[in-house]
Design an enzyme around this catalytic site. Structure first.
Site, short mmCIF file in Angstrom:
data_model
loop_
_atom_site.label_atom_id
_atom_site.label_comp_id
_atom_site.label_asym_id
_atom_site.label_seq_id
_atom_site.Cartn_x
_atom_site.Cartn_y
_atom_site.Cartn_z
NE ARG A 32 -4.06 -1.87 2.13
CZ ARG A 32 -3.96 -2.81 3.06
NH1 ARG A 32 -3.03 -2.73 3.99
NH2 ARG A 32 -4.80 -3.80 3.06
CG HIS A 88 6.81 13.38 -24.64
ND1 HIS A 88 5.47 13.33 -24.97
CD2 HIS A 88 6.93 14.32 -23.68
CE1 HIS A 88 4.81 14.20 -24.22
NE2 HIS A 88 5.67 14.81 -23.43
CG ASN A 145 -1.98 18.59 -20.25
OD1 ASN A 145 -1.00 17.87 -20.05
ND2 ASN A 145 -3.10 18.49 -19.58
CG HIS A 151 1.77 17.84 -23.63
ND1 HIS A 151 2.52 18.99 -23.57
CD2 HIS A 151 2.56 16.86 -23.12
CE1 HIS A 151 3.69 18.71 -23.03
NE2 HIS A 151 3.75 17.43 -22.75
CE LYS A 171 -0.37 14.24 -13.95
NZ LYS A 171 -0.68 14.76 -15.28
CE LYS A 184 5.02 18.51 -13.68
NZ LYS A 184 5.38 17.22 -14.24
CG HIS A 233 -0.66 13.21 -25.88
ND1 HIS A 233 -1.39 13.70 -24.83
CD2 HIS A 233 0.61 13.12 -25.43
CE1 HIS A 233 -0.59 13.89 -23.78
NE2 HIS A 233 0.63 13.55 -24.13
NE ARG A 269 0.34 17.80 -12.30
CZ ARG A 269 0.83 16.89 -11.49
NH1 ARG A 269 0.30 16.72 -10.30
NH2 ARG A 269 1.85 16.13 -11.84
CD GLU A 295 -3.73 17.13 -15.50
OE1 GLU A 295 -2.77 16.47 -15.11
OE2 GLU A 295 -4.06 17.23 -16.69
CD GLU A 319 7.54 18.34 -21.65
OE1 GLU A 319 6.78 19.22 -21.20
OE2 GLU A 319 7.13 17.34 -22.27
N1 LIG Z 1 5.52 11.09 -14.43
C1 LIG Z 1 5.65 12.19 -15.11
O1 LIG Z 1 5.28 13.27 -14.66
C2 LIG Z 1 6.27 12.14 -16.47
C3 LIG Z 1 6.62 13.33 -17.11
C4 LIG Z 1 7.23 13.25 -18.35
C5 LIG Z 1 7.48 12.01 -18.94
N2 LIG Z 1 7.11 10.88 -18.29
C6 LIG Z 1 7.37 9.56 -18.89
O2 LIG Z 1 8.77 9.45 -19.10
C7 LIG Z 1 9.04 8.64 -20.24
C8 LIG Z 1 9.99 9.40 -21.15
O3 LIG Z 1 11.11 9.79 -20.40
P1 LIG Z 1 12.59 9.70 -20.94
O4 LIG Z 1 12.73 10.47 -22.19
O5 LIG Z 1 13.48 9.98 -19.80
O6 LIG Z 1 12.64 8.16 -21.41
P2 LIG Z 1 13.56 6.93 -21.05
O7 LIG Z 1 13.50 6.62 -19.60
O8 LIG Z 1 13.15 5.85 -21.98
O9 LIG Z 1 15.03 7.41 -21.41
C9 LIG Z 1 15.36 7.69 -22.75
C10 LIG Z 1 16.63 6.92 -23.15
O10 LIG Z 1 17.74 7.49 -22.49
C11 LIG Z 1 18.53 6.49 -21.88
N3 LIG Z 1 19.19 7.15 -20.75
C12 LIG Z 1 18.65 7.51 -19.56
N4 LIG Z 1 19.53 8.21 -18.86
C13 LIG Z 1 20.65 8.31 -19.60
C14 LIG Z 1 21.91 8.92 -19.42
N5 LIG Z 1 22.19 9.66 -18.35
N6 LIG Z 1 22.82 8.80 -20.40
C15 LIG Z 1 22.54 8.10 -21.53
N7 LIG Z 1 21.36 7.52 -21.77
C16 LIG Z 1 20.44 7.61 -20.81
C17 LIG Z 1 17.59 5.38 -21.58
O11 LIG Z 1 18.27 4.14 -21.52
C18 LIG Z 1 16.63 5.45 -22.77
O12 LIG Z 1 17.15 4.73 -23.84
C19 LIG Z 1 7.70 8.36 -20.88
O13 LIG Z 1 7.30 7.06 -20.52
C20 LIG Z 1 6.77 9.40 -20.27
O14 LIG Z 1 5.43 8.95 -20.21
C21 LIG Z 1 6.53 10.93 -17.08
ZN LIG Z 2 5.40 16.33 -21.99
#
Ligand SMILES: NC(=O)c1ccc[n+]([C@@H]2O[C@H](COP(=O)([O-])OP(=O)(O)OC[C@H]3O[C@@H](n4cnc5c(N)ncnc54)[C@H](O)[C@@H]3O)[C@@H](O)[C@H]2O)c1
Ligand SMILES: [Zn+2]
Length: 362
Positions: free
Chosen positions: A121, A265, A245, A248, A143, A227, A252, A241, A237, A185
């Site tokens: 939990r 993204h 978007n 976005h 999130k 943020k 999307h 919040r 949200e 972003e």
């Molecule tokens: N929770 C939230 O508020 C929130 C906000 C934005 C995005 N997200 C989520 O995050 C994801 C996208 O994030 P992302 O772009 O970090 O993706 P990711 O975690 O897939 O990382 C992108 C790539 O970078 C590599 N990587 C990570 N750190 C590295 C480093 N220091 N050096 C070299 N390579 C490295 C990873 O292996 C991967 O191949 C999506 O799933 C999205 O939905 C969540």
């Molecule tokens: Zn985004």
């Protein structure tokens, strides 16, 4: 080094941003942990590169650590990995007082955060984001989610971390496109609520793209603080919040129509920001010079701003599938000037179509 505090009553936490601070993780988490049992959920690539520093730092402070490596890739933000991590935590006798640490990008943050939200939990969770996107976006707001084969982020929870540690040195191994994708972003935060941040990026773009630590730390801190302000005032949200978007709903649609394999993204968001600003100009609420200023910065940062050849009607239809629509109406975030947004649910489809057409490459 900079600190950003999130004030969310008993869920408050701080984000520390600095250079070369990964090795201080053990020391920093001592006050945040209730027992010595910790599990690090790490992106495989990141673990190979930075795992030793993290492990040494935790063992120096006598933590009983185990590491779970997750292969890189969005496809692993899955129910299968969610379940596998739970199995490992149970086998490792983790309990309610144990702590989970996320080491990697947004995929690892979302996946391990959702495990932390649900294991017994909810247990304590620490984020060490290593992509620029995860540092400025996923690190603020709590999130967490995993994907369902039918859609992204379909299962999830709000679960705030107890601490976030950002070491900008980890950015040097990132692919150039991932730097640009995270920067979008930050630029978005400038456009929706912080014109001085936008100007700062304009003036220092070359240094930022070269990852000069001082300026990178500054823009990450400013972006997280923006943020944080939004999340503090609308954690679940309900209104404010949703201004995050901006761009976005368009993004999307673009991601879905290109099967998530053409645009990062952030790149899709850059295109979406062009569409949203173009729509704002068409509606007469934004001066065209502001649209130009936004797009010039995005392009100078090497980002795409145009939709590839896609039928505008198909694009609009995909926008209606986005989960952020409001009782069947598109909820669009538009801008009145750099630094000021407005939320609208009354924009006629023909106006949205016209903006999409204008932003589509010939
Ligand atoms: N929770 C939230 O508020 C929130 C906000 C934005 C995005 N997200 C989520 O995050 C994801 C996208 O994030 P992302 O772009 O970090 O993706 P990711 O975690 O897939 O990382 C992108 C790539 O970078 C590599 N990587 C990570 N750190 C590295 C480093 N220091 N050096 C070299 N390579 C490295 C990873 O292996 C991967 O191949 C999506 O799933 C999205 O939905 C969540
Ligand atoms: Zn985004």
């Amino acid at each position: 080094m900079r600190e950003v505090h999130l004030n969310l009553d008993q869920d408050s936490y701080s984000i520390t941003i600095g250079q070369g601070i990964l090795g201080n993780l053990g020391q920093r988490i001592v006050p945040k942990t209730k027992s010595d049992k910790v599990t690090v959920v790490a992106d495989e690539f990141v673990s190979e590169r930075y795992g030793d520093i993290v492990l040494k730092s935790l063992r120096d402070f006598e933590f009983d650590v185990q590491v779970i490596q997750v292969p890189s890739g969005e496809e692993n933000k899955s129910l299968a990995w969610f379940s596998k991590i739970h199995d490992t935590l149970i086998n490792h006798h983790m309990d309610r007082s144990s702590t989970l640490i996320a080491l990697g990008g947004g995929v690892i943050g979302d996946l391990s955060g959702f495990v932390a939200a649900t294991f017994m939990r909810g247990i304590s969770w620490i984020q060490v984001p290593t992509t620029l996107l995860a540092q400025v976006d996923a690190s603020v707001g709590g999130k967490t989610a995993i994907n369902h084969p039918k859609g992204k982020n379909m299962m999830g929870a709000f679960h705030q971390p107890s601490l976030v540690l950002i070491d900008v040195d980890t950015l040097h191994s990132l692919a150039e496109r991932d730097v640009g994708s995270g920067l979008v972003e930050i630029i978005k935060h400038g456009v929706i609520m912080d014109e001085p941040l936008f100007s700062l990026i304009e003036k220092n773009l070359t240094k930022i793209l070269r990852l000069v630590p001082e300026i990178v730390i500054e823009i990450i801190a400013k972006s997280c603080a923006n943020k944080a302000y939004v999340v503090e005032n609308d954690e679940k949200e309900r209104g404010l919040r949703s201004t995050l978007n901006y761009g976005h709903t368009f993004a999307h649609a673009l991601e879905v129509l290109t099967d998530y394999n053409t645009f990062r993204h952030g790149e899709a968001v850059a295109v979406g920001m062009n569409c949203a600003a173009q729509l704002s100009v068409n509606l007469g609420i934004l001066d065209p010079s502001e649209l130009n200023r936004q797009n010039t910065l995005l392009q100078n940062a090497g980002l795409p701003i145009q939709i590839p050849r896609i039928q505008p009607e198909n694009f609009l239809e995909a926008m209606y599938f986005d989960k952020k629509i409001n009782h069947g109406k598109l909820k669009l975030i538009l801008i009145e000037r750099l630094g000021k947004v407005t939320m609208r649910t009354d924009i006629p489809d023909n106006e949205v179509l016209a903006a999409i057409e204008k932003c589509t490459a010939n």
